[in-house]
Motif scaffolding. Sequence first.
Motif, PDB file in Angstrom:
ATOM      1  N   ASN A 172      65.129  65.597 -20.096  1.00  0.00           N
ATOM      2  CA  ASN A 172      64.670  64.009 -20.363  1.00  0.00           C
ATOM      3  C   ASN A 172      63.346  63.691 -21.113  1.00  0.00           C
ATOM      4  O   ASN A 172      63.205  62.417 -21.218  1.00  0.00           O
ATOM      5  N   ASN A 173      62.619  64.743 -21.349  1.00  0.00           N
ATOM      6  CA  ASN A 173      61.339  64.489 -21.871  1.00  0.00           C
ATOM      7  C   ASN A 173      61.007  65.362 -23.013  1.00  0.00           C
ATOM      8  O   ASN A 173      60.115  66.203 -23.162  1.00  0.00           O
ATOM      9  N   PRO A 174      61.668  65.141 -24.058  1.00  0.00           N
ATOM     10  CA  PRO A 174      61.834  66.038 -25.285  1.00  0.00           C
ATOM     11  C   PRO A 174      60.606  66.040 -26.017  1.00  0.00           C
ATOM     12  O   PRO A 174      60.153  67.034 -26.750  1.00  0.00           O
ATOM     13  N   ASN A 175      59.738  64.876 -25.893  1.00  0.00           N
ATOM     14  CA  ASN A 175      58.352  65.021 -26.532  1.00  0.00           C
ATOM     15  C   ASN A 175      57.214  65.212 -25.615  1.00  0.00           C
ATOM     16  O   ASN A 175      55.983  64.957 -26.105  1.00  0.00           O
ATOM     17  N   ASN A 176      57.516  65.916 -24.621  1.00  0.00           N
ATOM     18  CA  ASN A 176      56.474  66.148 -23.718  1.00  0.00           C
ATOM     19  C   ASN A 176      55.381  65.280 -23.325  1.00  0.00           C
ATOM     20  O   ASN A 176      54.299  65.504 -23.258  1.00  0.00           O
ATOM     21  N   GLU A 177      55.921  64.137 -23.089  1.00  0.00           N
ATOM     22  CA  GLU A 177      55.011  63.157 -22.608  1.00  0.00           C
ATOM     23  C   GLU A 177      54.581  63.389 -21.218  1.00  0.00           C
ATOM     24  O   GLU A 177      55.039  64.090 -20.386  1.00  0.00           O
ATOM     25  N   GLU A 178      53.183  62.667 -21.018  1.00  0.00           N
ATOM     26  CA  GLU A 178      52.732  63.039 -19.623  1.00  0.00           C
ATOM     27  C   GLU A 178      53.009  61.991 -18.671  1.00  0.00           C
ATOM     28  O   GLU A 178      53.008  62.099 -17.581  1.00  0.00           O
ATOM     29  N   LYS A 179      53.719  60.913 -19.070  1.00  0.00           N
ATOM     30  CA  LYS A 179      54.117  59.768 -18.117  1.00  0.00           C
ATOM     31  C   LYS A 179      55.059  59.055 -18.687  1.00  0.00           C
ATOM     32  O   LYS A 179      55.665  59.331 -19.830  1.00  0.00           O
ATOM     33  N   ASN A 180      55.621  57.986 -17.868  1.00  0.00           N
ATOM     34  CA  ASN A 180      56.845  57.178 -18.383  1.00  0.00           C
ATOM     35  C   ASN A 180      58.203  57.865 -18.440  1.00  0.00           C
ATOM     36  O   ASN A 180      59.035  57.105 -18.752  1.00  0.00           O
ATOM     37  N   ILE A 181      58.425  59.047 -17.839  1.00  0.00           N
ATOM     38  CA  ILE A 181      59.785  59.406 -17.677  1.00  0.00           C
ATOM     39  C   ILE A 181      60.056  59.233 -16.100  1.00  0.00           C
ATOM     40  O   ILE A 181      61.023  58.159 -15.965  1.00  0.00           O
ATOM     41  N   LEU A 182      59.395  59.638 -15.275  1.00  0.00           N
ATOM     42  CA  LEU A 182      59.678  59.593 -13.785  1.00  0.00           C
ATOM     43  C   LEU A 182      58.523  58.723 -13.153  1.00  0.00           C
ATOM     44  O   LEU A 182      58.644  58.477 -11.893  1.00  0.00           O
ATOM     45  N   THR A 183      57.353  58.675 -13.890  1.00  0.00           N
ATOM     46  CA  THR A 183      56.066  58.134 -13.516  1.00  0.00           C
ATOM     47  C   THR A 183      55.724  57.186 -14.332  1.00  0.00           C
ATOM     48  O   THR A 183      56.072  56.990 -15.499  1.00  0.00           O
ATOM     49  N   THR A 184      54.754  56.187 -13.676  1.00  0.00           N
ATOM     50  CA  THR A 184      54.265  55.018 -14.386  1.00  0.00           C
ATOM     51  C   THR A 184      52.850  55.623 -15.118  1.00  0.00           C
ATOM     52  O   THR A 184      52.279  55.040 -15.948  1.00  0.00           O
ATOM     53  N   ASP A 185      52.328  56.587 -14.355  1.00  0.00           N
ATOM     54  CA  ASP A 185      50.960  56.995 -14.544  1.00  0.00           C
ATOM     55  C   ASP A 185      50.601  58.307 -14.425  1.00  0.00           C
ATOM     56  O   ASP A 185      49.622  58.718 -14.008  1.00  0.00           O
ATOM     57  N   ARG A 186      51.683  59.215 -14.602  1.00  0.00           N
ATOM     58  CA  ARG A 186      51.652  60.720 -14.332  1.00  0.00           C
ATOM     59  C   ARG A 186      51.731  60.897 -12.948  1.00  0.00           C
ATOM     60  O   ARG A 186      52.084  62.221 -12.636  1.00  0.00           O
ATOM     61  N   VAL A 187      51.745  60.000 -11.865  1.00  0.00           N
ATOM     62  CA  VAL A 187      51.753  60.399 -10.583  1.00  0.00           C
ATOM     63  C   VAL A 187      52.724  59.460  -9.867  1.00  0.00           C
ATOM     64  O   VAL A 187      53.662  59.908  -9.130  1.00  0.00           O
ATOM     65  N   HIS A 188      52.602  58.066  -9.795  1.00  0.00           N
ATOM     66  CA  HIS A 188      53.231  57.246  -9.055  1.00  0.00           C
ATOM     67  C   HIS A 188      54.624  56.849  -9.877  1.00  0.00           C
ATOM     68  O   HIS A 188      54.592  56.847 -10.998  1.00  0.00           O
ATOM     69  N   LEU A 189      55.626  56.473  -9.046  1.00  0.00           N
ATOM     70  CA  LEU A 189      57.004  56.515  -9.457  1.00  0.00           C
ATOM     71  C   LEU A 189      57.253  55.348 -10.302  1.00  0.00           C
ATOM     72  O   LEU A 189      57.064  54.070  -9.831  1.00  0.00           O
ATOM     73  N   ASN A 190      57.914  55.391 -11.314  1.00  0.00           N
ATOM     74  CA  ASN A 190      58.570  54.067 -11.913  1.00  0.00           C
ATOM     75  C   ASN A 190      59.892  53.965 -11.390  1.00  0.00           C
ATOM     76  O   ASN A 190      60.261  54.744 -10.589  1.00  0.00           O
ATOM     77  N   GLU A 191      60.547  52.964 -11.880  1.00  0.00           N
ATOM     78  CA  GLU A 191      62.043  52.734 -11.305  1.00  0.00           C
ATOM     79  C   GLU A 191      62.991  53.987 -11.267  1.00  0.00           C
ATOM     80  O   GLU A 191      63.775  54.199 -10.139  1.00  0.00           O
ATOM     81  N   VAL A 192      63.065  54.403 -12.266  1.00  0.00           N
ATOM     82  CA  VAL A 192      63.695  55.843 -12.389  1.00  0.00           C
ATOM     83  C   VAL A 192      63.379  56.874 -11.536  1.00  0.00           C
ATOM     84  O   VAL A 192      64.139  57.529 -10.718  1.00  0.00           O
ATOM     85  N   GLY A 193      62.061  56.967 -11.284  1.00  0.00           N
ATOM     86  CA  GLY A 193      61.586  58.002 -10.267  1.00  0.00           C
ATOM     87  C   GLY A 193      61.807  57.443  -9.120  1.00  0.00           C
ATOM     88  O   GLY A 193      62.215  58.639  -8.241  1.00  0.00           O
ATOM     89  N   ASN A 194      61.568  56.353  -8.571  1.00  0.00           N
ATOM     90  CA  ASN A 194      62.079  55.974  -7.017  1.00  0.00           C
ATOM     91  C   ASN A 194      63.436  56.217  -7.042  1.00  0.00           C
ATOM     92  O   ASN A 194      63.721  56.791  -5.752  1.00  0.00           O
ATOM     93  N   GLN A 195      64.333  55.749  -7.973  1.00  0.00           N
ATOM     94  CA  GLN A 195      65.758  56.275  -7.587  1.00  0.00           C
ATOM     95  C   GLN A 195      65.918  57.767  -7.356  1.00  0.00           C
ATOM     96  O   GLN A 195      66.792  58.358  -6.526  1.00  0.00           O
ATOM     97  N   PHE A 196      65.319  58.585  -8.274  1.00  0.00           N
ATOM     98  CA  PHE A 196      65.446  59.795  -8.326  1.00  0.00           C
ATOM     99  C   PHE A 196      65.026  60.445  -6.903  1.00  0.00           C
ATOM    100  O   PHE A 196      65.646  61.287  -6.347  1.00  0.00           O
ATOM    101  N   VAL A 197      63.694  60.204  -6.506  1.00  0.00           N
ATOM    102  CA  VAL A 197      63.188  60.537  -5.434  1.00  0.00           C
ATOM    103  C   VAL A 197      64.371  60.321  -4.189  1.00  0.00           C
ATOM    104  O   VAL A 197      64.456  60.872  -3.350  1.00  0.00           O
ATOM    105  N   ALA A 198      64.933  58.970  -4.168  1.00  0.00           N
ATOM    106  CA  ALA A 198      65.888  58.569  -3.087  1.00  0.00           C
ATOM    107  C   ALA A 198      66.943  59.516  -3.260  1.00  0.00           C
ATOM    108  O   ALA A 198      67.332  59.876  -2.036  1.00  0.00           O
ATOM    109  N   ASP A 199      67.506  59.841  -4.355  1.00  0.00           N
ATOM    110  CA  ASP A 199      68.662  60.615  -4.351  1.00  0.00           C
ATOM    111  C   ASP A 199      68.385  62.041  -3.827  1.00  0.00           C
ATOM    112  O   ASP A 199      69.115  62.510  -3.157  1.00  0.00           O
ATOM    113  N   GLU A 200      67.190  62.322  -4.228  1.00  0.00           N
ATOM    114  CA  GLU A 200      66.783  63.651  -3.981  1.00  0.00           C
ATOM    115  C   GLU A 200      66.740  63.941  -2.349  1.00  0.00           C
ATOM    116  O   GLU A 200      66.963  64.704  -1.835  1.00  0.00           O
ATOM    117  N   MET A 201      66.127  62.678  -1.832  1.00  0.00           N
ATOM    118  CA  MET A 201      66.060  62.917  -0.470  1.00  0.00           C
ATOM    119  C   MET A 201      67.069  62.643   0.439  1.00  0.00           C
ATOM    120  O   MET A 201      67.667  63.415   1.506  1.00  0.00           O
TER     121      MET A 201
END
Lengths: 225, 225, 225, 225
Positions: B189-218
């Motif tokens: 899902n990150n074809p442009n090799n971006e460093e953020k904004n796929i699952l994180t807001t700032d490279r570390v902390h989760l954006n909405e997709v990231g929070n759902q993704f972690v919830a699912d994995e957990m």
Amino acid sequence: MKRFFRYLKLSFFALPLLAAQQDKPLRVIFFGDSITQAGVRPGGYIVKLGEMLEKQNLKSKYELIGAGIGGNKIYDLYLRMEDDVLSKKPDVVIIYIGVNDVWHKASHGTGTDPDKFVKFYEAILKKLQAANIRVALCTPAAIGERTDFSNQQDGDLNQYSQMIRNLAKKNGLPLIDLRKAFLDYNLKNNPNNEEKNILTTDRVHLNEVGNQFVADEMWKVLKGM
Amino acid sequence: MKRFFRYLKLSFFALPLLAAQQDKPLRVIFFGDSITQAGVRPGGYIVKLGEMLEKQNLKSKYELIGAGIGGNKIYDLYLRMEDDVLSKKPDVVIIYIGVNDVWHKASHGTGTDPDKFVKFYEAILKKLQAANIRVALCTPAAIGERTDFSNQQDGDLNQYSQMIRNLAKKNGLPLIDLRKAFLDYNLKNNPNNEEKNILTTDRVHLNEVGNQFVADEMWKVLKGM
Amino acid sequence: MKRFFRYLKLSFFALPLLAAQQDKPLRVIFFGDSITQAGVRPGGYIVKLGEMLEKQNLKSKYELIGAGIGGNKIYDLYLRMEDDVLSKKPDVVIIYIGVNDVWHKASHGTGTDPDKFVKFYEAILKKLQAANIRVALCTPAAIGERTDFSNQQDGDLNQYSQMIRNLAKKNGLPLIDLRKAFLDYNLKNNPNNEEKNILTTDRVHLNEVGNQFVADEMWKVLKGM
Amino acid sequence: MKRFFRYLKLSFFALPLLAAQQDKPLRVIFFGDSITQAGVRPGGYIVKLGEMLEKQNLKSKYELIGAGIGGNKIYDLYLRMEDDVLSKKPDVVIIYIGVNDVWHKASHGTGTDPDKFVKFYEAILKKLQAANIRVALCTPAAIGERTDFSNQQDGDLNQYSQMIRNLAKKNGLPLIDLRKAFLDYNLKNNPNNEEKNILTTDRVHLNEVGNQFVADEMWKVLKGM
């Protein structure tokens, strides 16, 4: 491997200063980093302390044990205190730590945050006091001997030393203020503001004068414990 | 101040998902850093887990408690586990730590040495297991989402994640391998090799997709515990 | 002292590969850090290149000059390029730098920001091109030879290598992609994921195989320049 | 983007203090980091200097230009001196740099080695003097205002300040010793050994008193240039 070497060192150099006939000698553990690891080598500060005791016919009164490991920080002491201190049932522990907590910030990126330094120090003190072990605290002497506070880590060493002074005061424990003692000595004996070769060989580890100096400073406090 | 804020957060956001009449719900503590601290905020991964439980009519079966504090490293968890975990008598603890142990090397000079990371992790596991608490381990997901391993901390994150995988294996504990899952997701899902904004807001902390993704994995792991 | 040692090295080990009778040999300067400094020692990659030339009866066609200094980063090259490169009027310069720009972040706190790395690299290229000197660019091979990107500096090495690839492309200059070549070699020859002893002695500096490997990689490009 | 913002700042806030009818005003460039970048904002030290000039009816004699960029280190000044200083043909340049060279060691791992700091400083001085520009040198005032040298970077700040003092002396250039001036001020006005809020807002950047203080210290030297 490192552990093996350490115990080899200990069994080899630990100074069971004469098993007293009637009185059990005071068992003293020196708990620290590479400076203390070197303390049990020939010319080291613990060896020198042993020689001082011998001259004063006090050899039978003290058992001096080195428990220093190179690179140790406060939490390394915490992690190995069961094995290297509590299990040996000492009467006295002299804690001499802090150089790497500061230094490794720049050299490895793994120094210790000031607040965590205090927390682990307090956790160590709590465990020692729970075991009725008397404790003395040392401040970290030096990373560089320049007297104008232009050694890179002077700011942190001053801060961490002050935290240790506060811990001693708060807990009513004796303090061996090596940081202050080293500075006072250098102010008199380092007129060219050299960064080493006054009390250290390399800005950190003790030369012969430094080992004797630390032995003297420790004895001032240890004899009253 | 920080502690006060934390407990406020907990009392405010902790999710006592319905005290079951007959069956005691499974008490789950999420033990971690700022990512977990944010997990109890609206849209956070713990909140999302709660919503997932509700949809599945499992709300009464689980009590989800966030115990995340910003900036925490492995030894912070160790230092506060009595207060924040053991005293709360959880059935399950999910440990999600490691980002700051790596990151703070560069940003503060106070990261955690790899061998100490393992030692403190083992000490935590030992205490939890002694209290008969079930544990799941998470690998640290990301500091940067580039998929070609050109994020500054990728080397260390890979190393520390492997250490956590080894700990899980060695101790027979379930693993939530967020590091691997994030990379797999980004590779798709990150074809442009971006460093953020796929699952994180700032490279570390989760954006909405990231929070759902972690919830699912957990949830994949938690539902079997 | 360091400078003295360097010039001693150069005068001692520089390889004036036979002054050709009629044709002036191609003067090639290897411009880099400790890896290149070691390149002019017995068994070093520059010495090996010289031996390869001799075997191919090309000795008279090339004059190989080492200009490596331990600890150098991109801006050290910039600062000494007048003295060590331009004043020697080379035909070709092979730039092999980047390891310390990354490594010194963790070991001294004085690595090079990525954007400044590019700026100084560009400033060097500009000066070389203004002097009509042909240039080849090397990527920094390794700080650790593990193949799963779990060496601490892998993230940065990948990033800085990509920046060098971009510089080569943008400036139409030949690239000696040691980073890629080392990884490819290790993927085949380092099945146990060791961090050293495949092409390096200590994760960074070249062992005998490594010196030959670098000589081979450089020759592939140099012969076409 | 950053550059755009900078020039916006400059064109917006630069203080062309009245184009003198007959005499060309003395064009002064303040060359530095975020402290100087803030110097052209309302209440900043350059603005305050302008106000001081106005009160003394000297407004027409000086043209004050801010050329500060946040995060700059000595080699950033070097890299942009053509664009931001030489091309503007100033009569006087006041160099105020050093905080980030020290600070970024701990916060980014990309501080500046002391010897390289001096080399780039010398390279800047050489270029300015070659263009017949008069120069004054400032020492970096503070990263923390505690007066007992227990601010983390005090050791380095003292060292780098001494290097700047030596450069001023060696080159016969006026010195604005902000480091000394700040310490003297704090010794009188910071009885509780606070780390900020005396002359700074955040240990580094100037509060209103600090901006006036720096303006005063600069004027003492500038008026004689």
